[in-house]
Scaffold this motif. Structure first.
Motif, PDB file in Angstrom:
ATOM      1  N   UNK A 134       0.841  -1.211   0.000  1.00 22.66           N
ATOM      2  CA  UNK A 134       0.000   0.000   0.000  1.00 22.66           C
ATOM      3  C   UNK A 134       0.870   1.253   0.000  1.00 22.66           C
TER       4      UNK A 134
ATOM      5  N   UNK B 132       2.350   1.774  -3.379  1.00 19.05           N
ATOM      6  CA  UNK B 132       1.277   2.183  -4.296  1.00 19.05           C
ATOM      7  C   UNK B 132       1.002   3.682  -4.132  1.00 19.05           C
TER       8      UNK B 132
ATOM      9  N   UNK C 114      -0.276  -2.297  -8.445  1.00 22.89           N
ATOM     10  CA  UNK C 114       0.202  -3.369  -7.564  1.00 22.89           C
ATOM     11  C   UNK C 114      -0.703  -4.593  -7.688  1.00 22.89           C
ATOM     12  N   UNK C 115      -0.119  -5.737  -7.437  1.00 29.00           N
ATOM     13  CA  UNK C 115      -0.880  -6.995  -7.471  1.00 29.00           C
ATOM     14  C   UNK C 115      -0.523  -7.844  -6.272  1.00 29.00           C
TER      15      UNK C 115
ATOM     16  N   UNK D 288      -1.258 -15.251  -3.460  1.00 23.22           N
ATOM     17  CA  UNK D 288      -0.902 -16.047  -2.284  1.00 23.22           C
ATOM     18  C   UNK D 288      -0.491 -17.446  -2.717  1.00 23.22           C
TER      19      UNK D 288
ATOM     20  N   UNK E  51      -2.824 -22.798  -5.715  1.00 22.62           N
ATOM     21  CA  UNK E  51      -4.079 -22.957  -6.448  1.00 22.62           C
ATOM     22  C   UNK E  51      -3.900 -22.276  -7.800  1.00 22.62           C
TER      23      UNK E  51
ATOM     24  N   UNK F 127      -6.632 -19.850  -9.173  1.00 24.52           N
ATOM     25  CA  UNK F 127      -6.711 -18.623  -8.379  1.00 24.52           C
ATOM     26  C   UNK F 127      -5.585 -17.660  -8.738  1.00 24.52           C
TER      27      UNK F 127
ATOM     28  N   UNK G 277      -3.768 -17.677 -11.482  1.00 27.69           N
ATOM     29  CA  UNK G 277      -3.924 -17.261 -12.888  1.00 27.69           C
ATOM     30  C   UNK G 277      -4.938 -16.115 -12.981  1.00 27.69           C
ATOM     31  N   UNK G 278      -6.081 -16.279 -12.298  1.00 24.97           N
ATOM     32  CA  UNK G 278      -7.108 -15.228 -12.309  1.00 24.97           C
ATOM     33  C   UNK G 278      -6.546 -13.902 -11.822  1.00 24.97           C
ATOM     34  N   UNK G 279      -5.797 -13.985 -10.738  1.00 27.05           N
ATOM     35  CA  UNK G 279      -5.266 -12.752 -10.144  1.00 27.05           C
ATOM     36  C   UNK G 279      -4.182 -12.126 -11.016  1.00 27.05           C
TER      37      UNK G 279
ATOM     38  N   UNK H  89      -5.719 -10.435 -14.054  1.00 22.35           N
ATOM     39  CA  UNK H  89      -6.288  -9.116 -13.734  1.00 22.35           C
ATOM     40  C   UNK H  89      -5.177  -8.075 -13.627  1.00 22.35           C
ATOM     41  N   UNK H  90      -4.092  -8.478 -12.985  1.00 23.51           N
ATOM     42  CA  UNK H  90      -2.969  -7.566 -12.785  1.00 23.51           C
ATOM     43  C   UNK H  90      -2.359  -7.165 -14.133  1.00 23.51           C
TER      44      UNK H  90
END
Lengths: 283, 416
Positions: free
Chosen positions: B368, B371, B378-379, B382, B392, B395, B397-399, B402-403
């Motif tokens: 933060x 940023x 920022x991404x 976990x 996972x 999970x 890949x999705x994140x 988006x980043x």
């Protein structure tokens, strides 16, 4: 179908559902038809292809002759009929702007996660914030709970609105929350209060994301959970409690935002390609 | 890569033949390691984290972790520890398939990670009677190493570590020999700094995270202070210069990365159990890591620290206290800011490790702050070190998608 019209299609393969739309593409695009299909342990690609064929047949359209662009989004990259693929934030942002042209924040509340997206006046992604890995912030979580309570997913919104003393479960972990729900049932807590509690627990995450994002109004809630009245109400309630006076809106077709956005970007790309080709021919 | 692999294989071979060579074995850790001192007594180091990560990459860690959990270690305990303990319980067969020798000395030279102390208590129970040397290393609470802190560390080296090393090895401490080793350490450190600095180029000739973990191998696992390490880094530097001259991007498991689209700084260790899949998620999207905190875990050289052969014990003390996780959070933020700025990063990504408190504590606050300060995208993802249950794929890949999507849009907006 009117042969002068330009049609595009969008297909959004999500974690639980495949959503497809046909759009009449122009400066003022129109949603012609839509269909949403639960995946139910089937091959998502095959579900998508069946859904595309169904929509085309129903609307008396030919894929080859009438559809200028079929765009996929979400996990739809493997859909064989697609002409191009758009990333899901881009598609949901565009879909959100289709619903509310002046939108500055789009919150995609889907089966796997919630993602708050800040967009500029052209619908481009400026920033985003996303829930963590835990399923406690997802639409799938509501589905699991409603299944446990013996409710159909489309009933939960109305039932939630009947609550007067919501029972909020653990907001940290989906497994703990499910245990809380089981415990609530055995304590005789009413179904509306349990459901409203679940909505508030997820809404709490949504409001935190919006705050972290420093979101601007109007905020459009899209994705499957955006069609759940109880969920939308819970988000508004908590945003007000936190003195975040946002204008929070949704749309009856909220679940189709990704597919709509993909179809619109598809149309845009189609005409860009034509322009490029024309320029090359001039040279 | 070939030279590096040969060096590591050689170390494991030496460890497998200690009965014949008569060499003594020291179990120790990478942060704040005293490689040079160990080497000056002709002893061989064993780094449990290296065994754990190698087991993770070879898909063996899940089994070892479950074994440790059967012996009472909680699900929340560091998975390096559990992998290591599980491996020992199952016969201490190392990653190369050869049995690792038992320790002659347990040396804990960095106590900034509380888990390390508990880990050593476990090792003490697993190897009863083996001498333990423990240094209490002061945390850089006020963002500085004071002369008193160094003095305190040197006192412990003189009174606790060196006498035990003399006793175990049967050799007297030889300061001149240590000085010679330290000279070579400084030389290797100069080279590695130049190598990691090459990411200033566009395209970056190296990936400072996924490939970086291979590059830091020799300097972190006992080769610091050897001519072999100096030669390795000279060769690597030459190779990097050739890549720059040819305008080549970093090497990935699928060849040279074709297009550099995004330049990132990554905070936190990588996931080892799905290392290749994890890396692929980045290079498939043209993301290159231009700096990472993890490659500083063995030593932070960014502000000019080099081992100083003129002050052998003082320099070892300062090295111990200067490892990345011994920096306070504002220091870490400043260091990451420097990396983001100097290496022209487009984004900052945190890989939060489920079982590593030394890294994970404060990561969100750091993200933060960066940023806010730099207005950089920022991404946050976990994973875990070596527990396959915490990786996972979808999970992550999705994140990451988006980043990357946001980075792409930001770059387009900047170009407008």
């Amino acid at each position: 179908m009117n042969s002068d019209q330009i049609y595009t299609m969008g297909i959004d393969v999500g974690g639980s559902y495949v959503k497809g739309v046909i759009m009449q593409y122009s400066d003022s695009p129109v949603l012609v038809d839509k269909k949403c299909e639960k995946i139910r342990r089937r091959n998502p690609s095959e579900v998508a292809v069946d859904l595309i064929d169904f929509l085309l047949k129903k609307n008396n359209l030919s894929y080859e002759k009438d559809i200028v662009y079929l765009a996929s989004t979400g996990e739809g990259e493997m859909v064989s009929k697609k002409r191009g693929h758009f990333y899901s934030m881009t598609s949901h942002s565009r879909g959100g702007k289709f619903f509310v042209p002046e939108a500055r924040t789009v919150v995609d509340m889907g089966g796997l996660y919630v993602r708050a997206i800040k967009i500029d006046e052209r619908g481009r992604v400026m920033d985003y914030k996303m829930t963590g890995q835990c399923a406690s912030g997802s639409g799938q979580f509501i589905e699991n709970i409603s299944r446990y309570l013996g409710l159909a997913i489309d009933e939960v919104g109305d039932i939630s609105m009947q609550s007067d003393t919501p029972e909020v479960p653990s907001g940290i972990c989906a497994v703990l929350a499910e245990t809380d729900v089981i415990n609530s049932v055995s304590r005789g807590i009413s179904t509306p209060d349990i459901i409203k509690g679940i909505h508030l627990s997820i809404a709490n995450r949504v409001v935190r994301l919006i705050a972290k994002l420093k979101a601007e109004s109007p905020i459009v809630l899209v994705g499957g959970m955006g069609m759940n009245k109880g969920m939308v109400d819970a988000v508004r309630e908590l945003a007000d409690e936190n003195r975040n006076h946002f204008e929070i809106v949704t749309h009856p077709d909220a679940i189709y935002s990704g597919a709509i956005g993909a179809a619109l970007w598809g149309g845009y790309r189609h005409f860009k390609l034509i322009e490029k080709e024309a320029a090359l021919n001039l040279v | 890569m070939i030279i590096q692999k040969e060096m590591i294989a050689g170390l494991f071979k030496d460890l497998a033949s200690v009965k014949e060579s008569g060499k003594k074995v020291v179990y120790t850790f990478i942060p704040g390691n005293l490689s040079e001192l160990i080497r000056s007594f002709d002893m061989l180091p064993v780094y449990p984290e290296i065994n754990a990560l190698q087991s993770g990459m070879r898909k063996k860690s899940g089994e070892f972790i479950r074994e440790a959990e059967r012996h009472g270690h909680s699900e929340d305990v560091c998975t390096y520890v559990k992998c290591d303990v599980g491996m020992m319980i199952k016969g201490n067969i190392g990653p190369t398939g050869e049995k690792l020798p038992d320790p002659d000395l347990l040396l804990l030279s960095y106590t900034g990670c509380f888990t390390f102390m508990k880990w050593f208590e476990t090792l003490e129970r697993l190897y009863p009677g083996v001498p333990v040397a423990l240094i209490q290393s002061p945390y850089q609470e006020d963002a500085t190493i004071t002369p008193e802190m160094t003095e305190y560390m040197v006192k412990q080296l003189k009174e606790e570590v060196i006498p035990k090393m003399e006793e175990v090895s049967g050799q007297k401490f030889d300061e001149e020999k240590l000085k010679g080793i330290l000279k070579l350490s400084a030389e290797a450190e100069d080279w590695i700094v130049k190598i990691f600095d090459s990411t200033k180029h566009r395209p970056s000739p190296i990936d400072a995270y996924f490939a970086g973990v291979y590059y830091i191998g020799p300097i972190n696992i006992g080769f610091r202070g050897t001519q072999e390490a100096v030669d390795y880094y000279k060769e690597l530097y030459k190779e990097v210069q050739e890549r720059i001259a040819k305008g080549l991007g970093p090497i990935t498991p699928e060849g040279v990365m074709k297009e550099e689209k995004f330049r990132l700084v990554v905070e936190g260790p990588p996931n080892w159990t799905s290392f290749r899949e994890f890396w692929k998620l980045f290079y498939d999207r043209g993301a290159v890591i231009v700096a990472s905190s993890y490659t500083k875990v063995g030593g932070v050289y960014d502000y000019g620290f080099r081992h100083d052969s003129e002050h052998p014990l003082e320099t070892l003390a300062e090295y111990c206290m200067n490892c990345y996780t011994n920096l306070n959070l504002p220091q870490r933020i400043n260091l990451l800011e420097k990396c983001i700025t100097e290496y022209h990063a487009d984004g900052y990504l945190t890989n939060s490790i489920k079982s590593c408190n030394s890294f994970a504590a404060g990561q969100l606050m750091m993200m933060r702050e960066l940023e806010e300060r730099l207005e950089i995208p920022v991404g946050f993802i976990e994973t875990d070190l070596v527990d396959p249950r915490y990786f996972s794929y979808s999970n992550i890949k999705n994140r990451l998608e988006s980043f990357f999507e946001m980075l792409e849009q930001r770059l387009l907006i900047e170009q407008d």
